[in-house]
Design an enzyme around this catalytic site. Sequence first.
Site, PDB file in Angstrom:
ATOM      1  N   GLY A   1       0.884  -1.401   0.085  1.00  0.00           N
ATOM      2  CA  GLY A   1      -0.189   0.205  -0.121  1.00  0.00           C
ATOM      3  C   GLY A   1       0.810   1.340   0.021  1.00  0.00           C
ATOM      4  O   GLY A   1       2.109   1.441   0.067  1.00  0.00           O
TER       5      GLY A   1
ATOM      6  N   CYS B   1      -2.834  10.711  10.828  1.00  0.00           N
ATOM      7  CA  CYS B   1      -2.071  11.278  10.132  1.00  0.00           C
ATOM      8  C   CYS B   1      -2.106  12.650  10.315  1.00  0.00           C
ATOM      9  O   CYS B   1      -1.058  13.501  10.372  1.00  0.00           O
ATOM     10  CB  CYS B   1      -2.148  11.107   8.459  1.00  0.00           C
TER      11      CYS B   1
ATOM     12  N   HIS C   1      -0.765  17.219   4.374  1.00  0.00           N
ATOM     13  CA  HIS C   1      -1.991  17.690   5.157  1.00  0.00           C
ATOM     14  C   HIS C   1      -1.902  19.018   5.587  1.00  0.00           C
ATOM     15  O   HIS C   1      -0.768  19.355   6.537  1.00  0.00           O
ATOM     16  CB  HIS C   1      -2.247  16.719   6.116  1.00  0.00           C
TER      17      HIS C   1
END
Length: 348
Positions: free
Chosen positions: A18, A151, A243
């Site tokens: 992933g 996250c 982010h």
Amino acid sequence: MTRDIQDKIPVVILGATGCVGQKFIQALAVHPWFSIAALCASERSAGKNYGEAVNWLMPKPIPSHIANMKIQTCMPSMGRCIAFSGLDSSVAGEIESTFAQEGFTVVSNARNHRMHPSVPLVVGEVNPDHLDLVKGQKFPNGGILVTNPNCSVIGITLALKPLMQFGLESVHVVTLQAVSGAGYPGVASLDIVDNVIPFISGEEEKVETEPLKILGNLIDGTIQQASLKISAQCNRVPVTDGHMACISVKFRHKPNPDDLIHAWESFRGEPQKLNLPTAPEKPIHYSTGLNHPQPKLHRHADKEMAVTIGRLRPCSLFDYKFAILSHNTMRGAVGSALLNAELLVTNL
Ligand code: NAP
């Protein structure tokens, strides 16, 4: 400290194919203490060579010795070691518990075990003392389970930790989260190109609850949650990595803006004191650029492990507002998991 290859600590990656798993491979390929002993993923990938099974998204090629490794199913059949998990949360709970039961040191990125009272939820610079919770875990064979926060939460708690000394009372946060945060293939391109999606399943609850555990105090073997109110709105934006969060804060004792900047700039944690291999030199960088921080400019700061903060200014509802930016698959996942494992190896 660098170890010879034969002295390196063997590690296994669960969910090696992933987004997070690939980042683990890239980081572990050059790690001075750890070496990859096994790669695990789903039945779809098991039995294939890694290079054949993976849809490789990293900018550097797959390390050649990794490309030829055979992927295994997520069964704890290899020798006990550290297991880094980048597993999808639909399967992480059970698989991670099984590895811990079998005596592995599981360092997880998945949400499943984060809020369990005996499981540390740790950001290396913020609450390394919470790793002591593992002493109360009841896994046989010396198994341990440690988790990384969500996250976005990792960047947010790094930014908030130095502000706790001023009596932080309330936090309002609006996140702008990159598409890599949704894994691969993640959000369909027709949904996200030229668009913003004001919903990420389960995310607002995580941003409102996880920081209370992380910023809480470990007293007599139990975490006492921080007395802090957080309101969050989470958005998916068409950015690949990085982010952002726009944050407003209210204090019991309102500090000066210079106090906040000094608190961020001078902040160092245990990983810096111990000079751990994955530790950034400075966990927080304050940028004075008028339009900073930005994903393109700041996601790679300090080994992709630093949070960049900017635009500190008065808030007409709360006391101050500012913006923060951190790399979601490195600081928000792999790098923080590596720091936790480095702390465990150093301290336990
Ligand atoms: P991803 O790209 O979807 O990868 C998921 C991995 O789980 C793949 O290796 C997949 O293997 C494996 N998997 C799926 N079903 C499985 C099964 N039944 N048995 C065994 N393995 C299975 O997800 P990701 O973005 O890397 O995220 C991984 C975890 O980290 C998630 O829990 C996520 O919430 C968390 N996380 C992600 C980020 C981020 O920025 N992406 C940040 C922090 C935390 P196959 O390829 O064989 O299907």
